[in-house]
Motif scaffolding. Structure first.
Motif, mmCIF file in Angstrom:
data_model
loop_
_atom_site.group_PDB
_atom_site.id
_atom_site.type_symbol
_atom_site.label_atom_id
_atom_site.label_comp_id
_atom_site.label_asym_id
_atom_site.label_seq_id
_atom_site.Cartn_x
_atom_site.Cartn_y
_atom_site.Cartn_z
ATOM 1 N N GLY A 125 0.798 -1.215 0.000
ATOM 2 C CA GLY A 125 0.000 0.000 0.000
ATOM 3 C C GLY A 125 0.834 1.271 0.000
ATOM 4 N N VAL A 126 0.384 2.256 -0.774
ATOM 5 C CA VAL A 126 1.042 3.562 -0.806
ATOM 6 C C VAL A 126 -0.011 4.660 -0.852
ATOM 7 C CG1 VAL A 126 3.034 2.644 -2.066
ATOM 8 C CG2 VAL A 126 1.183 3.747 -3.337
ATOM 9 N N ASP A 127 0.383 5.821 -0.408
ATOM 10 C CA ASP A 127 -0.350 7.042 -0.713
ATOM 11 C C ASP A 127 0.257 7.549 -2.011
ATOM 12 O OD1 ASP A 127 -1.353 9.575 -1.004
ATOM 13 O OD2 ASP A 127 -0.822 10.270 0.999
ATOM 14 N N VAL A 128 -0.456 7.362 -3.110
ATOM 15 C CA VAL A 128 0.127 7.665 -4.421
ATOM 16 C C VAL A 128 0.474 9.147 -4.547
ATOM 17 C CG1 VAL A 128 -2.063 8.053 -5.627
ATOM 18 C CG2 VAL A 128 -0.095 7.164 -6.887
ATOM 19 N N ALA A 129 -0.251 10.014 -3.825
ATOM 20 C CA ALA A 129 0.091 11.435 -3.853
ATOM 21 C C ALA A 129 1.474 11.660 -3.244
ATOM 22 C CB ALA A 129 -0.965 12.236 -3.101
ATOM 23 N N ARG A 130 1.755 10.988 -2.132
ATOM 24 C CA ARG A 130 3.090 11.090 -1.546
ATOM 25 C C ARG A 130 4.158 10.529 -2.483
ATOM 26 N NH1 ARG A 130 0.457 11.612 3.076
ATOM 27 N NH2 ARG A 130 1.489 12.616 4.850
ATOM 28 N N ALA B 83 4.151 2.660 4.658
ATOM 29 C CA ALA B 83 3.436 1.732 5.531
ATOM 30 C C ALA B 83 3.878 1.899 6.982
ATOM 31 C CB ALA B 83 3.650 0.296 5.069
ATOM 32 N N VAL B 84 5.160 2.137 7.184
ATOM 33 C CA VAL B 84 5.684 2.341 8.540
ATOM 34 C C VAL B 84 5.052 3.588 9.158
ATOM 35 C CG1 VAL B 84 7.751 2.883 9.885
ATOM 36 C CG2 VAL B 84 7.830 1.119 8.108
ATOM 37 N N GLU B 85 4.969 4.665 8.393
ATOM 38 C CA GLU B 85 4.363 5.896 8.913
ATOM 39 C C GLU B 85 2.874 5.710 9.187
ATOM 40 O OE1 GLU B 85 5.245 9.609 7.047
ATOM 41 O OE2 GLU B 85 7.301 9.033 6.566
ATOM 42 N N ILE B 86 2.192 4.997 8.312
ATOM 43 C CA ILE B 86 0.763 4.734 8.523
ATOM 44 C C ILE B 86 0.569 3.919 9.794
ATOM 45 C CG2 ILE B 86 -1.194 3.407 7.609
ATOM 46 C CD1 ILE B 86 -0.186 4.302 4.786
ATOM 47 N N HIS B 87 1.413 2.922 9.998
ATOM 48 C CA HIS B 87 1.328 2.091 11.196
ATOM 49 C C HIS B 87 1.477 2.947 12.454
ATOM 50 C CE1 HIS B 87 1.538 -1.647 13.466
ATOM 51 N NE2 HIS B 87 2.582 -1.166 14.115
ATOM 52 N N GLN B 88 2.361 3.907 12.403
ATOM 53 C CA GLN B 88 2.572 4.783 13.556
ATOM 54 C C GLN B 88 1.366 5.672 13.819
ATOM 55 O OE1 GLN B 88 6.170 6.647 12.196
ATOM 56 N NE2 GLN B 88 7.513 5.087 13.081
ATOM 57 N N VAL C 285 10.717 -0.561 -1.743
ATOM 58 C CA VAL C 285 11.247 0.793 -1.528
ATOM 59 C C VAL C 285 10.158 1.732 -1.013
ATOM 60 C CG1 VAL C 285 13.018 0.509 -3.296
ATOM 61 C CG2 VAL C 285 10.820 1.515 -3.925
ATOM 62 N N THR C 286 8.911 1.326 -1.178
ATOM 63 C CA THR C 286 7.780 2.145 -0.739
ATOM 64 C C THR C 286 7.386 1.883 0.714
ATOM 65 O OG1 THR C 286 6.290 0.427 -1.578
ATOM 66 C CG2 THR C 286 6.786 2.276 -3.059
ATOM 67 N N SER C 287 8.076 0.990 1.412
ATOM 68 C CA SER C 287 7.626 0.534 2.728
ATOM 69 C C SER C 287 7.648 1.638 3.784
ATOM 70 C CB SER C 287 8.480 -0.640 3.198
ATOM 71 O OG SER C 287 9.833 -0.265 3.364
ATOM 72 N N TRP C 288 8.390 2.715 3.538
ATOM 73 C CA TRP C 288 8.415 3.821 4.503
ATOM 74 C C TRP C 288 7.032 4.404 4.744
ATOM 75 C CZ3 TRP C 288 7.121 8.820 2.790
ATOM 76 C CH2 TRP C 288 7.049 8.984 1.395
ATOM 77 N N GLY D 266 8.625 10.762 -4.265
ATOM 78 C CA GLY D 266 9.284 9.627 -4.890
ATOM 79 C C GLY D 266 8.950 8.327 -4.190
ATOM 80 N N ALA D 267 9.155 7.211 -4.897
ATOM 81 C CA ALA D 267 8.820 5.902 -4.329
ATOM 82 C C ALA D 267 9.576 5.630 -3.037
ATOM 83 C CB ALA D 267 9.093 4.799 -5.345
ATOM 84 N N ASP D 268 10.828 6.102 -2.976
ATOM 85 C CA ASP D 268 11.642 5.843 -1.783
ATOM 86 C C ASP D 268 11.639 7.004 -0.793
ATOM 87 O OD1 ASP D 268 13.174 7.725 -3.086
ATOM 88 O OD2 ASP D 268 14.968 6.468 -3.249
ATOM 89 N N GLY D 269 10.900 8.072 -1.103
ATOM 90 C CA GLY D 269 10.779 9.194 -0.190
ATOM 91 C C GLY D 269 11.896 10.212 -0.259
ATOM 92 N N THR D 270 12.816 10.080 -1.221
ATOM 93 C CA THR D 270 13.989 10.969 -1.269
ATOM 94 C C THR D 270 14.004 11.888 -2.492
ATOM 95 O OG1 THR D 270 15.366 9.360 -2.456
ATOM 96 C CG2 THR D 270 15.325 9.208 -0.045
ATOM 97 N N GLN D 271 12.930 11.954 -3.234
ATOM 98 C CA GLN D 271 12.897 12.744 -4.467
ATOM 99 C C GLN D 271 13.026 14.242 -4.183
ATOM 100 O OE1 GLN D 271 9.970 11.893 -7.833
ATOM 101 N NE2 GLN D 271 8.958 13.622 -6.831
ATOM 102 N N ASP D 272 13.781 14.917 -5.014
ATOM 103 C CA ASP D 272 13.918 16.373 -4.937
ATOM 104 C C ASP D 272 12.538 17.009 -5.157
ATOM 105 O OD1 ASP D 272 14.364 19.101 -5.436
ATOM 106 O OD2 ASP D 272 16.241 18.732 -6.504
ATOM 107 N N PRO D 273 12.068 17.886 -4.261
ATOM 108 C CA PRO D 273 10.756 18.521 -4.430
ATOM 109 C C PRO D 273 10.581 19.226 -5.765
ATOM 110 C CG PRO D 273 11.611 18.950 -2.241
ATOM 111 C CD PRO D 273 12.717 18.290 -3.010
ATOM 112 N N ALA D 274 11.685 19.614 -6.392
ATOM 113 C CA ALA D 274 11.601 20.303 -7.678
ATOM 114 C C ALA D 274 11.008 19.407 -8.762
ATOM 115 C CB ALA D 274 12.987 20.786 -8.106
#
Length: 305
Positions: free
Chosen positions: A137-142, A258-263, A253-256, A147-155
């Motif tokens: 599961g992912v929040d596709v907007a995020r 799920a971890v945040e959702i769990h929290q 790579v998207t598991s971050w 980025g899929a791994d959470g490290t994408q440049d906001p630009a």
């Protein structure tokens, strides 16, 4: 197991779906699941696989094409409208409540990839849903923003919003706004753009492994500015005291997310790891799907009790 083609309405848009029912005789109405597909996917791909496997385990399951996708209605084609996607889940629940074979007190949601985030939002606001589970599961907007791994440049996302704005202007002037193509022409190009995750997506959607003629593999440009403000995480605390299960590959790579959702989850919750699996492995690889389905069957068997 029997498969029936059905249709139902979602905010004025006709949705196409497959309804799966178990072969084994039942003494009364059965628990039921709405199963949602990944972004740009269709019901004949991974959501259909999970729907069939869960039906074999005694659940009535409904795998549907989201609005603007597959055999469902809606224009422009390929639009990813988060509000509509959430409404699609709620409309699917409404459809199940009309079925004699369904126990209306035991309806759950199962969201895969992008539908994971949408199912969380739908469950948060719809108390007819008694349990919710996600697979990869992912929040596709995020995913688009960070980025899929959470490290994408906001630009990067800002640049996509520039293109979405240009497309809206083109459409207003009567010109072809074009679409955002989701996959390059080769696996090598996919790897250069998105690493292993990009290659796996290409192999699933663009090769005989998982390709389907109705899977769009593109987004209408207005999808981007609609995704800019969507936040699936906001609804997560509202799910409690109903249970939440997230099934995640240990290599995803998207598991971050799920971890945040769990929290954030306030009620009964479990983050269940499938060892060795990537995000896309859980779409179709038997060695990973089988333990996922066994976990899902045990989880949903107790819903509503």
């Amino acid at each position: 197991m029997a498969k029936t083609t059905v249709t139902f309405d979602s905010a004025g848009i006709p949705l196409a779906a497959h309804l799966y029912t178990p072969d084994t005789p039942a003494s009364g109405p059965l628990p039921a699941l709405v199963v949602g597909h990944p972004g740009t996917g269709v019901k004949e791909q991974t959501s259909g696989t999970y729907a069939q496997l869960m039906a074999e385990r005694g659940f009535v399951t409904l795998a549907f094409d989201a609005a603007y996708q597959g055999e469902s209605g809606g224009l422009p084609r390929g639009l990813e409208d988060p509000a509509q996607r959430v409404e699609d889940f709620k409309a699917a629940v409404s459809f199940l409540t009309t079925r004699d074979e369904v126990d209306v007190e035991r309806i759950g949601l199962l969201g895969i990839c992008a539908s994971g985030g949408y199912s969380l939002s739908a469950a948060g606001g719809d108390h007819r849903v008694k349990a919710v589970a996600t697979v990869s599961g992912v929040d596709v907007a995020r995913q688009f923003r960070f980025g899929a791994d959470g490290t994408q440049d906001p630009a990067v996302f800002q640049g996509l919003l520039d293109l979405a704005a240009q497309a809206r202007t083109a459409a207003a002037r009567g010109d072809d706004p074009g679409v955002m193509t989701m996959f390059p022409e080769t696996a090598e190009q996919a790897g250069a753009l998105g690493g292993e995750h990009g290659v796996e997506g290409f192999e699933y959607y663009c090769t005989p492994r998982g390709a389907h003629e109705r899977s769009a593999k593109f987004l209408a440009w207005p999808s981007l500015d609609k995704l800019a403000f969507f936040d699936a995480f906001r609804a997560v605390p509202l799910i409690a005291p109903r249970p939440l299960l997230q099934i995640v590959g240990s290599r995803a790579v998207t598991s971050w997310m799920a971890v945040e959702i769990h929290q954030l989850a306030a009620g009964p919750k479990e983050l269940y790891w499938i060892d060795g699996a990537s995000h896309v492995d859980l779409y179709d690889k038997k060695e990973y799907i089988d333990p996922a389905v066994e976990k899902l069957a045990a989880f949903f068997t107790g819903m509503g009790e």
